[in-house]
Enzyme design. Structure first.
Site, PDB file in Angstrom:
ATOM      1  N   LYS A   1       0.928  -1.196   0.209  1.00 58.36           N
ATOM      2  CA  LYS A   1      -0.038   0.097   0.173  1.00 58.36           C
ATOM      3  C   LYS A   1       0.807   1.262   0.127  1.00 58.36           C
ATOM      4  CE  LYS A   1      -2.766   2.847   3.309  1.00 58.36           C
ATOM      5  NZ  LYS A   1      -1.910   3.563   3.769  1.00 58.36           N
ATOM      6  N   ASN A   2       1.792   1.395   0.956  1.00 56.73           N
ATOM      7  CA  ASN A   2       2.594   2.456   1.065  1.00 56.73           C
ATOM      8  C   ASN A   2       3.494   2.901  -0.122  1.00 56.73           C
ATOM      9  OD1 ASN A   2       1.436   2.924   3.576  1.00 56.73           O
ATOM     10  ND2 ASN A   2       3.078   2.125   4.776  1.00 56.73           N
TER      11      ASN A   2
ATOM     12  N   CYS B   1      -5.481   8.840   8.869  1.00 62.79           N
ATOM     13  CA  CYS B   1      -5.759   8.094  10.172  1.00 62.79           C
ATOM     14  C   CYS B   1      -5.342   9.216  11.513  1.00 62.79           C
ATOM     15  CB  CYS B   1      -4.904   7.044  10.402  1.00 62.79           C
ATOM     16  SG  CYS B   1      -5.353   5.458   9.617  1.00 62.79           S
TER      17      CYS B   1
ATOM     18  N   ARG C   1       0.898  14.944  12.464  1.00 64.92           N
ATOM     19  CA  ARG C   1       1.773  14.590  11.329  1.00 64.92           C
ATOM     20  C   ARG C   1       1.680  15.869  10.408  1.00 64.92           C
ATOM     21  NH1 ARG C   1       0.383   8.759   8.996  1.00 64.92           N
ATOM     22  NH2 ARG C   1      -1.784   9.372   9.218  1.00 64.92           N
TER      23      ARG C   1
ATOM     24  N   ASP D   1       4.296   0.954  12.115  1.00 65.21           N
ATOM     25  CA  ASP D   1       3.011   0.201  11.448  1.00 65.21           C
ATOM     26  C   ASP D   1       2.994  -1.074  11.966  1.00 65.21           C
ATOM     27  OD1 ASP D   1       2.243   2.883  10.005  1.00 65.21           O
ATOM     28  OD2 ASP D   1       2.751   1.962   8.195  1.00 65.21           O
TER      29      ASP D   1
ATOM     30  N   ARG E   1      -8.751   0.091   3.757  1.00 64.53           N
ATOM     31  CA  ARG E   1      -7.735   1.049   3.072  1.00 64.53           C
ATOM     32  C   ARG E   1      -6.426   0.533   3.185  1.00 64.53           C
ATOM     33  NH1 ARG E   1      -6.357   4.848   6.905  1.00 64.53           N
ATOM     34  NH2 ARG E   1      -5.187   5.792   5.191  1.00 64.53           N
TER      35      ARG E   1
END
Length: 427
Positions: A22-23, A123, A128, A313, A405
């Site tokens: 995903k990232n 999220c 951030r 994560d 997600r």
């Protein structure tokens, strides 16, 4: 609203195919904005965030064509073609859904000389800020204004120019934006204290495939020789190291044995070391990495930090697994200040966890019990699924849109290795 129902207690065994990351996918997709030729990405995961990012690219006039749409297929192929940019505005309604949207700022600015991007969402795991993204672009000559919830960036005097970027702290997203912008800047750009995550390496390799010139790939100093244009390419998204680590924890918490098919050892050394310290057997095989339980889990002490250290994560998933360890573990979160929102929900299932500032003390219990729980963010959601796999009785995980997600076909993959899990919907 969908929810996931888990009847726990089954030992998981078999092969779990690891999807594209995903990232990495959300970092590679905006590369298409850097060229007027098609960029084809293979092994793209089927995720809500990928769909949202595709819609965002459509907003700028890029076309997105998807192959591999058969329901049984995991990875798929997307060709993104931004032949002409019809807009350089990323609106709030799309950007608010995911923080990764800020990654269009650098490529839009580099190619079109301007970009207007809504301040991002995502999220709720703490502050951030994007100041490091903006400082990096300013080092390349950008002029930045923030007003009414939007960032407006322009590149006057003929576009971005090479410069020297020194990050005061490591930032994955800011490094990614800097790399994409520098690829089309006029001259040489040096990036010091750059993030070294595998997803950064994946981005560099994709940019190189598109004609970029980057030295120092995989290190904290990157040197980019800007090009007047990049060309199209075909590139395969790397396997998802966080998904692989999550399923490794599923093997641990259920006393099972899983082959993480396609996972790469070099991407997740710290996680694999943590699994070994917790008493799991970790073996690299031709098809991936096998993780097997060997008796009751052992307590461990883990602190999150930028790559190559233990990833933030994976903190929530390890916490869930360690609720059944034989002793007290200590997890320390150094990246985000609000990433223990899963603790009260795990406590509802019988976990013994005390949060002390940025650390959490997890005292192992004999068993967990099923309960209705509420997901608060992506990785917290997975920690609740893991707890449910081991708990007695039934666990109901609500707000599973968070899971959608970041985890492709979660229920299907877990069911195939022995979990009793299903998705229910009100509609």
């Amino acid at each position: 609203m969908d929810r996931i129902i888990i009847r726990g207690g089954n030992r998981l065994s078999g092969d779990v195919p690891i999807s594209g990351a995903k990232n990495a996918a959300l970092t590679l997709m905006p590369c298409a904005l850097l060229t007027d030729e098609p960029l084809t990405l293979e092994n793209l995961p089927r995720l809500a965030d990928v769909e949202s990012f595709g819609h965002l690219l459509n907003q700028f006039g890029a076309s997105t064509a998807i192959a591999g749409t058969h329901p049984s297929a995991f990875g798929r192929t997307m060709t993104i073609h931004a032949a002409r940019l019809s807009s350089t505005v990323a609106p709030y309604d799309i950007v608010r859904k995911m923080r990764a949207s800020i990654l269009v700022l650098g490529p839009l600015l580099a190619r079109a000389g301007e970009a207007t991007v809504s301040l991002p969402g995502g999220c709720a795991i703490g502050n951030r800020p994007i100041d490091l993204h903006l400082r990096a672009l300013e080092a390349l000559g950008a002029v930045i204004e923030i007003a009414a919830g939007y960032v407006r960036a322009t590149a006057p005097d003929g576009g971005l120019k090479g410069g020297h970027i020194v990050f005061p702290i490591v930032s994955v997203g800011a490094t990614e934006n800097a790399l994409m912008a520098a690829a089309l800047a006029n001259g040489e750009t040096r990036i010091d204290n750059a993030a070294c995550e595998p997803e950064i390496v994946d981005l560099c390799r994709c940019l190189v495939a598109m004609g970029a010139e980057i030295d120092g790939i995989g290190s904290s100093r990157l040197v980019v020789q800007g090009k007047p244009r990049l060309h199209g390419a075909t590139y395969m998204v790397m396997p998802d190291r966080i998904e692989a680590g999550s399923y490794a924890c599923a093997a641990g918490i259920t006393g099972g044995s899983l082959l993480l098919a396609g996972a790469r050892e070099e991407d997740m050394a710290a996680v694999l070391a943590g699994l070994g310290d917790a008493g799991l057997i970790v073996e690299t095989e031709a098809g991936g990495i096998r993780v097997s339980a060997d008796g009751r889990l052992k307590p461990v002490n883990i602190s999150t930090a930028p790559f190559p250290a233990f990833p933030t994560d994976m903190q929530a998933q390890f916490m869930a697994m360690l609720t059944l360890a034989d002793g007290a573990s200590v997890l320390t979160e150094t990246i985000f200040e609000n990433r223990y929102m899963h603790v009260p929900e795990l406590a509802r299932m019988g976990a013994d966890i005390q949060v002390r500032g940025r650390s959490a003390v997890v005292r192992g219990v004999e068993r967990l019990v099923g309960a209705p729980v509420m997901a608060t963010d992506l990785r917290a959601s997975m920690s609740l699924v893991l707890a449910g796999l081991a708990a007695g009785d039934e666990t109901q995980v609500n707000r599973v849109y968070h899971l959608d997600r970041g985890y492709e076909r979660l229920e299907e993959k877990l069911s195939a290795v022995g979990a009793d899990i299903e998705r229910q919907s009100d509609g």
